[in-house]
Design a protein around this motif. Structure first.
Motif, PDB file in Angstrom:
ATOM      1  N   SER A   1     -12.012   0.607  -6.113  1.00 45.54           N
ATOM      2  CA  SER A   1     -12.321   1.688  -7.053  1.00 45.54           C
ATOM      3  C   SER A   1     -13.511   1.286  -7.924  1.00 45.54           C
TER       4      SER A   1
ATOM      5  N   PRO B   1       0.285  -0.200  -6.099  1.00 48.06           N
ATOM      6  CA  PRO B   1      -0.333   1.100  -6.402  1.00 48.06           C
ATOM      7  C   PRO B   1       0.668   2.103  -6.979  1.00 48.06           C
TER       8      PRO B   1
ATOM      9  N   VAL C   1      -6.059   3.194   3.334  1.00 49.70           N
ATOM     10  CA  VAL C   1      -7.284   3.125   2.518  1.00 49.70           C
ATOM     11  C   VAL C   1      -8.114   1.895   2.841  1.00 49.70           C
TER      12      VAL C   1
ATOM     13  N   GLY D   1      -4.101  -0.751   4.283  1.00 50.48           N
ATOM     14  CA  GLY D   1      -4.173  -1.236   2.914  1.00 50.48           C
ATOM     15  C   GLY D   1      -3.332  -2.480   2.719  1.00 50.48           C
TER      16      GLY D   1
ATOM     17  N   ASP E   1       0.826  -1.217   0.000  1.00 54.10           N
ATOM     18  CA  ASP E   1       0.000   0.000   0.000  1.00 54.10           C
ATOM     19  C   ASP E   1       0.858   1.263   0.000  1.00 54.10           C
TER      20      ASP E   1
ATOM     21  N   SER F   1     -10.768  -0.607   0.482  1.00 58.40           N
ATOM     22  CA  SER F   1     -11.539   0.161  -0.494  1.00 58.40           C
ATOM     23  C   SER F   1     -11.292  -0.356  -1.908  1.00 58.40           C
TER      24      SER F   1
ATOM     25  N   ASP G   1      -7.531  -3.144  -5.496  1.00 59.01           N
ATOM     26  CA  ASP G   1      -7.545  -3.114  -6.959  1.00 59.01           C
ATOM     27  C   ASP G   1      -6.357  -3.878  -7.528  1.00 59.01           C
TER      28      ASP G   1
ATOM     29  N   THR H   1      -6.216   1.225  -5.576  1.00 61.92           N
ATOM     30  CA  THR H   1      -5.965   0.798  -4.206  1.00 61.92           C
ATOM     31  C   THR H   1      -5.244  -0.551  -4.176  1.00 61.92           C
TER      32      THR H   1
ATOM     33  N   GLN I   1      -0.951   4.485  -0.789  1.00 59.77           N
ATOM     34  CA  GLN I   1      -2.355   4.235  -0.460  1.00 59.77           C
ATOM     35  C   GLN I   1      -2.521   3.815   0.996  1.00 59.77           C
TER      36      GLN I   1
END
Length: 255
Positions: free
Chosen positions: A47, A35, A42, A105, A8, A45, A70, A67, A39
């Motif tokens: 997107s 990322p 986060v 994250g 992250d 989370s 993601d 994120t 991040q």
């Protein structure tokens, strides 16, 4: 063994390089998807309202404008031609112990891997940020491969990830490994720091009181780190509180 590495702190973070080095001690088949930018905090989370931009950094190295969650999805479902056998998330700059696991994250990326049915580890290196010193990256590099191998040999349950926190000390000063429960901080240490910008307008930072290192009760990740031990904590995806669920069933009987 095919390994997906993410984090992250971003694609250029030194901890990501440490995590890749750990992965390469376990396998030659390593993919890095991280990322584009930092991040941290986060959590899990995803997107949904913004498109994901993918940038190829090098051979099997990709940056995602999104994120950590993601990144795992992109790596496992789009970039790689098959699901990885293992996901390593980290090495985070700073510990992810106690309530950190709710915001992290790093932990969320490992959690998303568990959602996809992939064994996963969140790796974090504790350090004293107020001393303006770099984390001791050699500590996780030295100790993480053996921990991961031993856990994988034992076999990981479905829907479980392993959160590993390394103490703020050189590799040789580590006192051992402590299988720990998730700790809890004294929330009185949480504060909102008020400041003013160049125009005199107020802004705020959420922070914990500096110079205070909470140790928590014995048997927790916090107490392990304070004793220079590596904290190994299994975390479940199922957040159901079964004892309270049983009590609630008594006041809301099925009809």
């Amino acid at each position: 063994m095919r390994i997906l590495v993410t984090n992250d702190d971003g694609i250029h973070a030194p901890g990501l390089k440490a995590c890749e080095e750990i992965a390469r001690k376990l396998s030659d088949d390593v993919w890095v998807v991280a990322p584009e930018y930092d991040q941290s905090g986060v959590s899990h989370s995803l997107s949904l309202n913004d498109p994901l931009r993918l940038r190829r950094i090098g051979e099997r190295h990709y940056a995602v404008k999104g994120t950590p969650t993601d990144c795992v999805i992109m790596g496992a479902r789009h970039i790689m031609d098959a699901l990885p056998d293992l996901v390593l998330s980290g090495v985070n700059r700073g510990r992810n112990a106690a309530e950190d696991v709710l915001y992290s994250g790093t932990v969320a990326a490992a959690k998303e891997a568990a959602v996809l049915g992939i064994p996963s580890f969140a790796l974090s290196q504790a350090y004293a940020s107020q001393k303006n010193q770099e984390p001791v990256w050699q500590t996780p590099i030295a100790h993480a491969p053996d921990i991961i191998n031993r856990v994988l040999k034992e076999g990981m349950p479905r829907d479980v990830l392993v959160n590993v926190n390394f103490p703020d000390c050189p590799p040789g000063a580590v006192k051992g490994i402590a299988v720990s429960s998730q700790g809890k901080r004294d929330q009185q240490l949480l504060r909102v720091e008020a400041r003013h910008d160049g125009r005199g307008l107020p802004y705020y930072w959420i922070a914990f009181q500096r110079g205070v290192q909470p140790t928590g009760r014995n048997g927790t990740d916090l107490s392990a780190l304070s004793d220079n031990r590596i904290a190994v904590t299994p975390l479940r995806l199922d957040l159901t509180d079964e004892p309270f669920m049983t009590r609630l069933a008594g006041i809301f009987p099925a009809t």
